[in-house]
Design an enzyme around this catalytic site. Structure first.
Site, PDB file in Angstrom:
ATOM      1  N   ARG A   1      -8.202  -4.138   2.275  1.00  0.00           N
ATOM      2  CA  ARG A   1      -8.688  -2.957   3.001  1.00  0.00           C
ATOM      3  C   ARG A   1      -9.958  -3.274   3.798  1.00  0.00           C
ATOM      4  O   ARG A   1     -10.108  -2.845   4.938  1.00  0.00           O
ATOM      5  CB  ARG A   1      -8.955  -1.837   1.986  1.00  0.00           C
ATOM      6  CG  ARG A   1      -9.300  -0.514   2.612  1.00  0.00           C
ATOM      7  CD  ARG A   1      -8.123   0.061   3.395  1.00  0.00           C
ATOM      8  NE  ARG A   1      -8.521   1.297   4.055  1.00  0.00           N
ATOM      9  CZ  ARG A   1      -8.964   1.387   5.296  1.00  0.00           C
ATOM     10  NH1 ARG A   1      -9.080   0.290   6.034  1.00  0.00           N
ATOM     11  NH2 ARG A   1      -9.287   2.547   5.825  1.00  0.00           N
TER      12      ARG A   1
ATOM     13  N   SER B   1      -6.860  -8.412  -3.663  1.00  0.00           N
ATOM     14  CA  SER B   1      -6.726  -7.060  -4.194  1.00  0.00           C
ATOM     15  C   SER B   1      -6.666  -6.045  -3.068  1.00  0.00           C
ATOM     16  O   SER B   1      -6.918  -6.352  -1.899  1.00  0.00           O
ATOM     17  CB  SER B   1      -7.908  -6.740  -5.102  1.00  0.00           C
ATOM     18  OG  SER B   1      -9.101  -6.694  -4.349  1.00  0.00           O
ATOM     19  N   HIS B   2      -6.355  -4.816  -3.436  1.00  0.00           N
ATOM     20  CA  HIS B   2      -6.270  -3.736  -2.458  1.00  0.00           C
ATOM     21  C   HIS B   2      -7.553  -3.634  -1.637  1.00  0.00           C
ATOM     22  O   HIS B   2      -7.514  -3.534  -0.412  1.00  0.00           O
ATOM     23  CB  HIS B   2      -6.013  -2.409  -3.185  1.00  0.00           C
ATOM     24  CG  HIS B   2      -6.137  -1.199  -2.306  1.00  0.00           C
ATOM     25  ND1 HIS B   2      -5.094  -0.715  -1.556  1.00  0.00           N
ATOM     26  CD2 HIS B   2      -7.199  -0.389  -2.042  1.00  0.00           C
ATOM     27  CE1 HIS B   2      -5.495   0.340  -0.874  1.00  0.00           C
ATOM     28  NE2 HIS B   2      -6.769   0.572  -1.153  1.00  0.00           N
ATOM     29  N   MET B   3      -8.698  -3.661  -2.317  1.00  0.00           N
ATOM     30  CA  MET B   3      -9.966  -3.485  -1.612  1.00  0.00           C
ATOM     31  C   MET B   3     -10.288  -4.676  -0.705  1.00  0.00           C
ATOM     32  O   MET B   3     -10.910  -4.511   0.339  1.00  0.00           O
ATOM     33  CB  MET B   3     -11.099  -3.247  -2.608  1.00  0.00           C
ATOM     34  CG  MET B   3     -11.209  -1.813  -3.047  1.00  0.00           C
ATOM     35  SD  MET B   3     -11.667  -0.728  -1.675  1.00  0.00           S
ATOM     36  CE  MET B   3     -10.983   0.826  -2.228  1.00  0.00           C
TER      37      MET B   3
ATOM     38  N   GLU C   1       0.833  -1.200   0.000  1.00  0.00           N
ATOM     39  CA  GLU C   1       0.000   0.000   0.000  1.00  0.00           C
ATOM     40  C   GLU C   1       0.874   1.260   0.000  1.00  0.00           C
ATOM     41  O   GLU C   1       0.528   2.255  -0.650  1.00  0.00           O
ATOM     42  CB  GLU C   1      -0.918  -0.010   1.224  1.00  0.00           C
ATOM     43  CG  GLU C   1      -1.768  -1.265   1.360  1.00  0.00           C
ATOM     44  CD  GLU C   1      -2.508  -1.615   0.081  1.00  0.00           C
ATOM     45  OE1 GLU C   1      -3.164  -0.728  -0.486  1.00  0.00           O
ATOM     46  OE2 GLU C   1      -2.422  -2.775  -0.352  1.00  0.00           O
TER      47      GLU C   1
END
Length: 781
Positions: free
Chosen positions: A743, A738-740, A586
């Site tokens: 997160r 994935s990033h999401m 990130e």
């Protein structure tokens, strides 16, 4: 020629009786609303005399199923009324009549179709843009209204280019032939048809339940779409051939298998975003860094292929790049073909290939994964060699002193300094753009590719600890919630902003470069559209902070596991690696997107000086700008740019008409396919019931607290959502790593990341949803 002409729902069906050859029309009675007002009892008795079983009473209003407007579903339908129950008939007749309002209308009465096996709706052109495709929404069910009512839970979508050979499936072939017959009868290519197949004797019979014209129409570009699909077919067949430098007998193309273009730049991006993604990541950077991390060298092979502006990943290249460099070539070839065959047999896993298809690192559950290969003919010796190669590659990556990701984390620190030296210089604008891109690659996306690889390995190792029951799912969630990522820091800063501890200017200095579409010049940054992203900042909660610590007993167990598996790291070192890799990914992404955002601003400013608005610059190939750095063109820069913009604008307009599948296994799929079912990725273990908010920026800038948000795809620019107290998140595209996904896990938010097109379209249109991550289920309330 003159067609039959449309006369409303009832008359359309009545006129087809005795004419239509490819399907049957159920018996029918038509009554006027004036007849019902005058003597409803006589009408009911007439129905009872004509039909012996259950009937359906449907509206046929004056303004329904006309060429100017369909008003589909605007009026009442009452099904399953027994024809001999007069009082029920009278009630239904009155209710349907009243639903159509004042004026003279008609009601249509037909027997309920029995023995239904498959039903649905077919549009003879795409209803949004009149693209020349038959679009069939269907489900195998005993109900005839599952699709039209929206109650279907197992519906499928079939796309068929109008000029392609008829499909092999008998039902779909019969249906399409009948649609073409209806087009001839009505002399109209814009049809919306309800249909059903029902048992008849030993076989099935096709019934047409309704025919209406599509009111929203545009010119059907038959030839242009045909020529585009032919170009794609030729390119596919060329790339599908055996290649002397690639392992595997064929390839498969997908929008999500590696570097996830559907999630990052979208299915049909404008060309500046596409070309930037290729330049910064998928042309060579991705392969260079993967090779550095011990995998096969694919440096001369672009990962992303553009099919008339639509980005696809070449999975043969991707799968080659995940094979350890030191693995025997015979085993490597066998492995590449195994991966390709496995994906072909389970295309629903195209967005989770690293977890379901390939073996890219060593983890605690690898021995069980290898047993699948044994069933597919791999010998014990081959499996041992593969296991050792993955172990060596992983040990080099996670090394607490010399781990490659640590060097990449150091590189990102140089990016800002390098870029500032260019930005503050007196170089020409083109030179600044050129060097901005170069530095972004060297010190931004190149190290990001490395740290992202380490983060993938970290998550796989973490997941494997759950799979072998060393950790339980809640402990995994607690660990992720303990991370201190850029996204969590953003939430903290928003909390400080809302409570007056920092100013808006201070916040934007740090986070103002973020934008919902990282590669899109048309996506405003936080500093350009603060109100749209955050609305009226109110006091919001500080993000949840959790501590995570392994007990001494668990540490001892893990130490033994590490020795047993040959992983050269301590228990604490392993968790430090997982933490550093996920947080580092990130951090590096935050760093390079800051420079990328400023490059986009430079491109926009350059366009303004040439009097080319950013809406036009969005269609430019970045290579044209980069080429101006080293070449002296015979024409002016503006002429060169406008020429390229015009070409890609036309390509973009054409791409929007193409309906390509998310995964292409065969050249036939380019023309005709059933949208593959997907297995959504559920994040978290909670359950929420909440109102749904769709992805428009107007909606996202409003009140989102306690709501489930639906966005097509979400990269780091969407982190503002986590400052708004959302209850849940659903994305159409995205992977489990994935990033999401990370997160949402970190924030403890229930989410579906990568729902797939069919599920996403259904859920985003709902008013309320129940999202149950623990049970992997979403219900429309």
């Amino acid at each position: 020629m003159g067609g039959l002409g449309f006369g409303g729902k009832a008359r359309n069906l009545q006129n087809l009786q005795g004419i239509l050859r490819g399907a049957k029309i159920l018996d029918l009675l038509i009554f006027k609303t004036s007849e019902i007002k005058r003597d409803a009892l006589s009408v009911a008795k007439s129905i009872a005399a004509s039909f012996s079983d259950e009937v359906i009473i449907r509206s046929a209003a004056q303004n329904e199923d006309e060429e100017s407007a369909s008003n589909a579903g605007a009026f009442l339908t009452v099904p399953c009324i027994h024809s001999q129950e007069i009082n029920s008939l009278l009630s239904a007749l009155e209710r349907v009549s009243e639903s159509m309002g004042e004026g003279e209308h008609e009601l249509l009465v037909q027997p309920m179709l029995q023995g239904i096996t498959l039903s649905g709706v077919v549009m003879s052109v795409d209803k949004e843009d009149s693209a020349p495709y038959l679009v069939v929404n269907f489900e195998e069910s005993a109900k005839s209204d599952g699709i039209t009512s929206g109650s279907s839970t197992k519906h499928q979508t079939f796309y068929h280019f109008r000029h392609a050979p008829l499909p092999d499936q008998p039902r779909l072939r019969a249906l399409i032939e009948t649609i073409f017959e209806l087009e001839t009868i009505f002399d109209c290519e814009y049809l919306d048809v309800e249909f059903a197949f029902a048992k008849e004797g030993e076989g099935e019979q096709l019934y047409i339940l309704q025919v209406r014209p599509i009111a929203k129409r545009a010119e059907i570009l038959h030839q242009e779409v045909f020529e585009a699909l032919e170009k794609i077919r030729i390119k596919f067949e060329k790339l599908n051939r055996p290649h002397p430098n690639l392992l595997g007998n064929r390839t498969i193309f997908g929008v999500m298998p590696d570097w996830n273009p559907a999630e990052i730049i979208g299915i049909k991006p404008r060309y500046l975003a596409l070309s930037l993604y290729k330049e910064l990541v998928t042309d060579s950077v991705w392969a260079y860094q993967r090779s550095n991390y011990g995998y096969r060298n694919l440096r001369s092979h672009p990962l992303l292929v553009s099919f008339v502006g639509i980005p696809y990943i070449d999975t043969r290249i991707s799968f080659n790049s995940f094979i350890p460099e030191n693995l025997n070539s015979k085993i490597a070839t066998k492995l590449a073909n195994f991966y390709l065959d496995k994906l072909a047999n389970s295309p629903e896993n195209h967005d989770k290939v690293e977890f379901e298809i390939i073996l890219s690192c060593y983890h605690f559950n690898l021995p069980q994964k290898l047993s699948e290969l044994q069933k597919e003919g791999f010998s014990q010796e081959e499996l041992k060699r593969l296991e050792f190669a993955l172990l060596e590659l992983t040990n080099a990556m996670i090394d607490p002193v010399g781990g490659l990701y640590k060097k990449d984390l150091e590189k990102i620190k140089k990016l800002e300094e390098k870029f500032q030296s260019i930005e503050s210089s007196e170089l020409a604008d083109i030179d600044k753009i050129y060097w901005g891109i170069e530095y972004c690659k060297r010190y931004g996306t190149l190290p990001f590719a490395g740290v992202a690889r380490a983060a993938f390995v970290a998550v796989q190792i973490l997941d494997s600890l759950v799979q072998i029951e060393f950790l339980n799912p809640q402990e995994k969630e607690d660990f992720l919630a303990s991370l201190n990522t850029v996204s969590k820091k953003l939430s903290e800063r928003i909390h400080e902003l809302s409570s007056g501890k920092i100013s808006k200017e201070e916040f934007l200095k740090e986070y103002g470069h973020l934008r919902a579409g990282t590669y899109s010049i048309l996506s405003p940054s936080y500093k350009e559209a603060f109100e749209s992203y955050f609305g009226d900042i109110k006091a919001c909660k500080s993000p949840l902070k959790k501590e995570f610590c392994l007990s001494c007993e668990k540490k001892e167990i893990l130490e033994n596991l590490l020795v047993e598996h040959g992983l050269r790291i301590s228990a604490q070192g392993l968790f430090d690696f997982i933490k550093e890799a996920i947080e580092g990914r990130e951090l590096v992404k935050f760093g390079f997107t800051k420079v990328l955002s400023r490059v986009l601003e430079m491109v926009e400013a350059f366009g303004e000086r040439l009097e080319i608005p950013k809406e036009e610059m969005a269609h430019l190939d970045i290579k044209i700008l980069l080429g101006l750095y080293a070449n002296l063109e015979g024409i002016t820069a503006k002429e060169r740019l406008l020429e390229d913009i015009l070409f890609h604008k036309e390509e973009f307009a054409l791409a929007r008409l193409l309906k390509l599948p998310p995964i292409i296994l065969d050249s036939k799929d380019i023309y005709s396919y059933v949208l593959p079912s997907s297995h959504p990725n559920f994040i978290g273990s909670g359950r929420v019931q909440a109102e749904v908010v769709d992805e428009s920026m107007e909606g996202l800038g409003g009140e989102l607290e306690g709501k489930i948000v639906c966005v097509k795809s979400a990269d780091p620019g969407y982190d503002f959502l986590f400052t708004k107290g959302i209850a849940g998140l659903i994305t159409c595209y995205g992977g489990v790593n994935s990033h999401m996904a990370i997160r949402c896990a970190e924030a403890g938010i229930c989410a579906v990341i990568g729902a797939g097109e069919e599920y996403f379209e259904r859920w985003r249109k709902a008013r309320f949803l129940e999202l149950d991550s623990a049970s992997c289920k979403v219900e429309i309330l």
